[in-house]
Design a protein around this motif. Structure first.
Motif, PDB file in Angstrom:
ATOM      1  N   GLU A  45      15.870 -25.139  -2.695  1.00 43.32           N
ATOM      2  CA  GLU A  45      17.090 -25.593  -3.374  1.00 43.32           C
ATOM      3  C   GLU A  45      16.815 -25.947  -4.830  1.00 43.32           C
ATOM      4  OE1 GLU A  45      20.366 -26.224  -2.580  1.00 43.32           O
ATOM      5  OE2 GLU A  45      20.224 -25.216  -0.642  1.00 43.32           O
ATOM      6  N   LEU A  46      15.708 -26.629  -5.070  1.00 47.76           N
ATOM      7  CA  LEU A  46      15.377 -27.055  -6.431  1.00 47.76           C
ATOM      8  C   LEU A  46      15.040 -25.863  -7.319  1.00 47.76           C
ATOM      9  CD1 LEU A  46      13.263 -30.177  -5.466  1.00 47.76           C
ATOM     10  CD2 LEU A  46      15.347 -30.228  -6.833  1.00 47.76           C
ATOM     11  N   ILE A  47      14.384 -24.854  -6.754  1.00 53.28           N
ATOM     12  CA  ILE A  47      14.064 -23.655  -7.532  1.00 53.28           C
ATOM     13  C   ILE A  47      15.337 -22.894  -7.885  1.00 53.28           C
ATOM     14  CG2 ILE A  47      12.963 -21.368  -7.419  1.00 53.28           C
ATOM     15  CD1 ILE A  47      10.763 -22.656  -5.714  1.00 53.28           C
ATOM     16  N   ALA A  48      16.283 -22.835  -6.943  1.00 55.11           N
ATOM     17  CA  ALA A  48      17.493 -22.040  -7.128  1.00 55.11           C
ATOM     18  C   ALA A  48      18.557 -22.739  -7.970  1.00 55.11           C
ATOM     19  CB  ALA A  48      18.080 -21.676  -5.761  1.00 55.11           C
ATOM     20  N   ASP A  49      18.515 -24.069  -8.053  1.00 48.35           N
ATOM     21  CA  ASP A  49      19.602 -24.811  -8.721  1.00 48.35           C
ATOM     22  C   ASP A  49      19.033 -25.948  -9.569  1.00 48.35           C
ATOM     23  OD1 ASP A  49      22.030 -25.783  -9.489  1.00 48.35           O
ATOM     24  OD2 ASP A  49      22.668 -26.468  -7.501  1.00 48.35           O
ATOM     25  N   ARG A  50      18.436 -25.592 -10.697  1.00 50.12           N
ATOM     26  CA  ARG A  50      17.828 -26.598 -11.573  1.00 50.12           C
ATOM     27  C   ARG A  50      18.858 -27.534 -12.194  1.00 50.12           C
ATOM     28  NH1 ARG A  50      12.753 -27.453 -10.215  1.00 50.12           N
ATOM     29  NH2 ARG A  50      11.482 -25.569 -10.239  1.00 50.12           N
ATOM     30  N   GLU A  51      20.081 -27.065 -12.376  1.00 48.66           N
ATOM     31  CA  GLU A  51      21.102 -27.878 -13.034  1.00 48.66           C
ATOM     32  C   GLU A  51      21.479 -29.113 -12.220  1.00 48.66           C
ATOM     33  OE1 GLU A  51      24.487 -25.607 -14.069  1.00 48.66           O
ATOM     34  OE2 GLU A  51      23.382 -24.188 -15.335  1.00 48.66           O
ATOM     35  N   HIS A  52      21.327 -29.035 -10.913  1.00 47.07           N
ATOM     36  CA  HIS A  52      21.742 -30.154 -10.057  1.00 47.07           C
ATOM     37  C   HIS A  52      20.555 -30.782  -9.330  1.00 47.07           C
ATOM     38  CE1 HIS A  52      25.414 -27.605 -10.408  1.00 47.07           C
ATOM     39  NE2 HIS A  52      25.982 -28.788 -10.585  1.00 47.07           N
ATOM     40  N   GLU A  53      19.372 -30.705  -9.925  1.00 43.32           N
ATOM     41  CA  GLU A  53      18.207 -31.223  -9.220  1.00 43.32           C
ATOM     42  C   GLU A  53      18.267 -32.731  -9.010  1.00 43.32           C
ATOM     43  OE1 GLU A  53      14.951 -31.533 -12.857  1.00 43.32           O
ATOM     44  OE2 GLU A  53      14.873 -29.810 -11.520  1.00 43.32           O
ATOM     45  N   GLY A  54      18.925 -33.463  -9.913  1.00 48.75           N
ATOM     46  CA  GLY A  54      19.083 -34.905  -9.733  1.00 48.75           C
ATOM     47  C   GLY A  54      19.882 -35.223  -8.479  1.00 48.75           C
ATOM     48  N   GLN A  55      20.936 -34.466  -8.238  1.00 55.07           N
ATOM     49  CA  GLN A  55      21.746 -34.669  -7.041  1.00 55.07           C
ATOM     50  C   GLN A  55      20.987 -34.258  -5.778  1.00 55.07           C
ATOM     51  OE1 GLN A  55      25.787 -33.124  -7.317  1.00 55.07           O
ATOM     52  NE2 GLN A  55      25.695 -33.219  -9.545  1.00 55.07           N
ATOM     53  N   ILE A  56      20.214 -33.185  -5.878  1.00 59.70           N
ATOM     54  CA  ILE A  56      19.441 -32.732  -4.717  1.00 59.70           C
ATOM     55  C   ILE A  56      18.411 -33.782  -4.326  1.00 59.70           C
ATOM     56  CG2 ILE A  56      17.801 -30.989  -3.894  1.00 59.70           C
ATOM     57  CD1 ILE A  56      19.207 -28.999  -5.794  1.00 59.70           C
ATOM     58  N   ILE A  57      17.701 -34.335  -5.319  1.00 52.46           N
ATOM     59  CA  ILE A  57      16.674 -35.344  -5.053  1.00 52.46           C
ATOM     60  C   ILE A  57      17.290 -36.616  -4.471  1.00 52.46           C
ATOM     61  CG2 ILE A  57      14.961 -36.863  -6.137  1.00 52.46           C
ATOM     62  CD1 ILE A  57      14.490 -34.535  -8.151  1.00 52.46           C
ATOM     63  N   ALA A  58      18.359 -37.103  -5.106  1.00 50.48           N
ATOM     64  CA  ALA A  58      18.997 -38.344  -4.653  1.00 50.48           C
ATOM     65  C   ALA A  58      19.567 -38.196  -3.245  1.00 50.48           C
ATOM     66  CB  ALA A  58      20.105 -38.742  -5.628  1.00 50.48           C
ATOM     67  N   THR A  59      20.199 -37.063  -2.983  1.00 50.55           N
ATOM     68  CA  THR A  59      20.792 -36.832  -1.670  1.00 50.55           C
ATOM     69  C   THR A  59      19.718 -36.748  -0.592  1.00 50.55           C
ATOM     70  OG1 THR A  59      22.611 -35.614  -2.711  1.00 50.55           O
ATOM     71  CG2 THR A  59      22.278 -35.300  -0.341  1.00 50.55           C
ATOM     72  N   GLY A  60      18.662 -35.987  -0.878  1.00 50.84           N
ATOM     73  CA  GLY A  60      17.566 -35.876   0.076  1.00 50.84           C
ATOM     74  C   GLY A  60      16.921 -37.216   0.362  1.00 50.84           C
ATOM     75  N   PHE A  61      16.716 -38.013  -0.680  1.00 54.82           N
ATOM     76  CA  PHE A  61      16.089 -39.330  -0.505  1.00 54.82           C
ATOM     77  C   PHE A  61      16.945 -40.247   0.371  1.00 54.82           C
ATOM     78  CE2 PHE A  61      15.884 -43.779  -1.786  1.00 54.82           C
ATOM     79  CZ  PHE A  61      14.550 -44.060  -1.557  1.00 54.82           C
ATOM     80  N   LEU A  62      18.230 -40.345   0.073  1.00 61.69           N
ATOM     81  CA  LEU A  62      19.103 -41.255   0.809  1.00 61.69           C
ATOM     82  C   LEU A  62      19.226 -40.857   2.281  1.00 61.69           C
ATOM     83  CD1 LEU A  62      21.926 -41.852  -1.826  1.00 61.69           C
ATOM     84  CD2 LEU A  62      20.239 -43.508  -1.017  1.00 61.69           C
ATOM     85  N   LEU A  63      19.303 -39.558   2.534  1.00 59.75           N
ATOM     86  CA  LEU A  63      19.374 -39.098   3.922  1.00 59.75           C
ATOM     87  C   LEU A  63      18.111 -39.479   4.683  1.00 59.75           C
ATOM     88  CD1 LEU A  63      20.915 -35.534   3.425  1.00 59.75           C
ATOM     89  CD2 LEU A  63      22.036 -37.505   4.480  1.00 59.75           C
ATOM     90  N   ARG A  64      16.970 -39.229   4.074  1.00 58.34           N
ATOM     91  CA  ARG A  64      15.695 -39.513   4.732  1.00 58.34           C
ATOM     92  C   ARG A  64      15.476 -41.012   4.921  1.00 58.34           C
ATOM     93  NH1 ARG A  64      10.601 -36.334   2.504  1.00 58.34           N
ATOM     94  NH2 ARG A  64       9.752 -37.740   4.084  1.00 58.34           N
ATOM     95  N   PHE A  65      15.822 -41.808   3.916  1.00 54.55           N
ATOM     96  CA  PHE A  65      15.609 -43.258   3.997  1.00 54.55           C
ATOM     97  C   PHE A  65      16.458 -43.869   5.113  1.00 54.55           C
ATOM     98  CE2 PHE A  65      16.191 -47.686   2.679  1.00 54.55           C
ATOM     99  CZ  PHE A  65      14.875 -48.056   2.438  1.00 54.55           C
TER     100      PHE A  65
ATOM    101  N   LEU B  43      21.797 -29.280   2.835  1.00 54.41           N
ATOM    102  CA  LEU B  43      20.417 -29.612   3.190  1.00 54.41           C
ATOM    103  C   LEU B  43      20.257 -29.817   4.691  1.00 54.41           C
ATOM    104  CD1 LEU B  43      19.431 -32.134   0.354  1.00 54.41           C
ATOM    105  CD2 LEU B  43      18.606 -29.793   0.633  1.00 54.41           C
ATOM    106  N   LEU B  44      21.218 -30.523   5.294  1.00 52.60           N
ATOM    107  CA  LEU B  44      21.140 -30.782   6.732  1.00 52.60           C
ATOM    108  C   LEU B  44      21.297 -29.499   7.541  1.00 52.60           C
ATOM    109  CD1 LEU B  44      23.223 -34.079   6.973  1.00 52.60           C
ATOM    110  CD2 LEU B  44      20.763 -33.831   7.308  1.00 52.60           C
ATOM    111  N   LYS B  45      22.188 -28.617   7.094  1.00 51.52           N
ATOM    112  CA  LYS B  45      22.390 -27.353   7.799  1.00 51.52           C
ATOM    113  C   LYS B  45      21.140 -26.477   7.726  1.00 51.52           C
ATOM    114  CE  LYS B  45      25.405 -23.302   8.049  1.00 51.52           C
ATOM    115  NZ  LYS B  45      26.589 -22.606   7.454  1.00 51.52           N
ATOM    116  N   ALA B  46      20.558 -26.387   6.516  1.00 54.08           N
ATOM    117  CA  ALA B  46      19.360 -25.557   6.337  1.00 54.08           C
ATOM    118  C   ALA B  46      18.143 -26.186   7.017  1.00 54.08           C
ATOM    119  CB  ALA B  46      19.087 -25.351   4.853  1.00 54.08           C
ATOM    120  N   GLY B  47      18.093 -27.517   7.042  1.00 51.65           N
ATOM    121  CA  GLY B  47      16.922 -28.198   7.593  1.00 51.65           C
ATOM    122  C   GLY B  47      16.968 -28.413   9.086  1.00 51.65           C
ATOM    123  N   ARG B  48      18.162 -28.265   9.684  1.00 53.05           N
ATOM    124  CA  ARG B  48      18.301 -28.556  11.120  1.00 53.05           C
ATOM    125  C   ARG B  48      17.315 -27.789  11.997  1.00 53.05           C
ATOM    126  NH1 ARG B  48      23.406 -27.024  11.944  1.00 53.05           N
ATOM    127  NH2 ARG B  48      24.165 -28.914  10.927  1.00 53.05           N
TER     128      ARG B  48
END
Length: 436
Positions: free
Chosen positions: A67-87, A210-215
């Motif tokens: 996801e981060l490689i494909a969408d550099r413009e929204h990497e802040g949202q990808i990181i924050a979303t992934g972190f909150l879900l995991r935490f 992320l959840l759909k791809a990671g399931r």
């Protein structure tokens, strides 16, 4: 890209070597100090934690990198979303581990207290999201610095425990201490390295993606943990002895001692191969075969060395109290050849868009592992767990894919890697490169 890949790999291997040396020295001293029984108790509880780690990770490792490689413009949202879900999931998992340990081993309070101590580290693993971001940018230099620093602090902590002759609870806390240090360092490097325009923000759409791809990988990684940890739990429950768990854990530690090279190669190759899949199919096919060849042959060489020197290795590292694990080591070390191939297989499945296959393969492997442990442990004890582990890895990563038509290109690539076919490198040059 080639220069960046090589530099990234060198950083990873260098870091793993430093960490391995520290872990090796302190780990050997700790294993000797605790003895098979106490060492087995700590690792028996760690098996509980391992079952919940795939749930805490939400299968987001390779998915987030892609996801981060494909969408550099929204990497802040990808990181924050992934972190909150995991935490969030990790907090729930802490409670689940404690409840499980309380009911399964209600007659042993030591196991429950150690479970509580070790479970505290799980929410801090969410900060590993920053590591995915660094990997996607081929900046593993910073990951190496961070993990080495954390290893150094943890090693110093264990040396203090050994010098002060502390009890088992202090040693059980070492993983939690390391997790807290890693979380702090990852956060600090992220603050320093992130783009100023790069805003952390939760995104519902990205969360769903992320959840759909990671399931599939949540369940797949859970199945992997069943394959890796069930033998320890079944050894304890079927033989009613944590000493056997301690012997088996010492063996598996030796088996993966050389794994830092395979891990570094796989981590560095992942973003490169993913990128080639989208831009150059022919080169992608060559690189995936080169990756398979490196992982297979490196681990065959290591397995051969350990097989011939197993008794000497155990005696030098752990002393006479672990000599009973000699035959177990000779059997178990060969599983690494197929285990690291499994990591490359997961990368291939992601690139080919066959995520749904990940779960089916690992689920079958987990089921086979449980059945074989039930068969072999009562008859040959410790060695039975080693046989079950080896057969599981062979079935999951080499045997089973041969039965599916849509996996033919994978099996073809594995055969090419073993025979050095279609990888644009001669055997002489391959060994020359490994020696370098």
């Amino acid at each position: 890209m080639r220069a960046k890949f090589l530099k990234n790999t060198i950083w990873l291997i260098t870091g793993h070597i430093v960490q391995m040396v520290m872990q090796f020295v302190v780990g050997v001293l700790t294993t000797r100090f605790l003895g098979p029984t106490n060492y087995g108790t700590i690792n028996y509880v760690a098996s509980y934690i391992s079952f919940f780690m795939p749930i805490c990770e939400l299968g987001m490792g390779a998915v987030m990198i892609k996801e981060l490689i494909a969408d550099r413009e929204h990497e802040g949202q990808i990181i924050a979303t992934g972190f909150l879900l995991r935490f969030s999931v990790s907090l729930i998992s802490v409670a689940a581990v404690c409840v499980l340990a309380f009911f399964v081993d209600s007659n042993d309070k030591t196991i429950f207290y150690i479970a509580v101590i070790e479970a505290v580290k799980m929410p801090f693993t969410a900060f590993n999201t920053v590591n995915y971001w660094l990997q996607s940018k081929l900046e593993s230099k910073y990951t190496t610095i961070i993990t080495t620093g954390a290893y150094f602090c943890t090693a110093a902590y264990k040396v203090f425990l050994l010098a002060a002759n502390k009890n088992i609870y202090w040693f059980a806390a070492s993983n939690t201490v390391e997790g807290i240090i890693l979380a702090l360092l990852f956060w600090l490097i992220y603050i320093k390295r992130k783009d100023r325009c790069h805003t952390l923000r939760y995104s519902k759409d990205i969360a769903g993606r992320l959840l759909k791809a990671g399931r599939p990988f949540i369940m797949a990684n859970l199945m992997i943990q069943i394959c890796q940890q069930t033998d320890k739990i079944m050894l304890k429950q079927m033989l009613d002895s944590t000493e056997e768990v301690g012997l088996y854990t010492a063996v598996t530690t030796i088996c993966i001692m050389f794994g830092f090279v395979s891990t570094a190669i796989l981590d560095s190759a992942r973003p490169v191969i993913m990128g080639l899949k989208n831009t150059d199919e022919d080169m992608y096919q060559i690189r995936i075969r080169q990756l398979f060849a490196a992982l297979i042959w490196l681990n065959i060489l290591y397995a051969l060395g350990i097989t011939f020197l197993s008794r000497q290795v155990i005696h030098i590292l752990y002393g006479e109290q672990y000599n009973a694990a000699n035959i177990c080591l000779k059997i178990c070390v060969w599983y690494t050849v197929f285990s690291y191939l499994g990591g490359a297989k997961s990368l291939w499945l992601i690139c080919e868009g066959k995520n749904n296959r990940v779960f089916s393969f690992t689920a079958f492997g987990a089921l086979a592992n449980v059945i074989m442990n039930f068969i072999f442990i009562p008859h040959i004890g410790l060695n039975g767990a080693a046989v079950a582990t080896l057969l599981t890895q062979i079935i999951s990563n080499l045997g089973l894919p041969f039965l599916f038509h849509d996996m033919r290109s994978y099996t073809s690539a594995v055969i090419d890697a073993i025979t050095f076919k279609n990888i644009r490198i001669k055997i002489f040059h391959f060994w020359k490169a490994l020696l370098r």
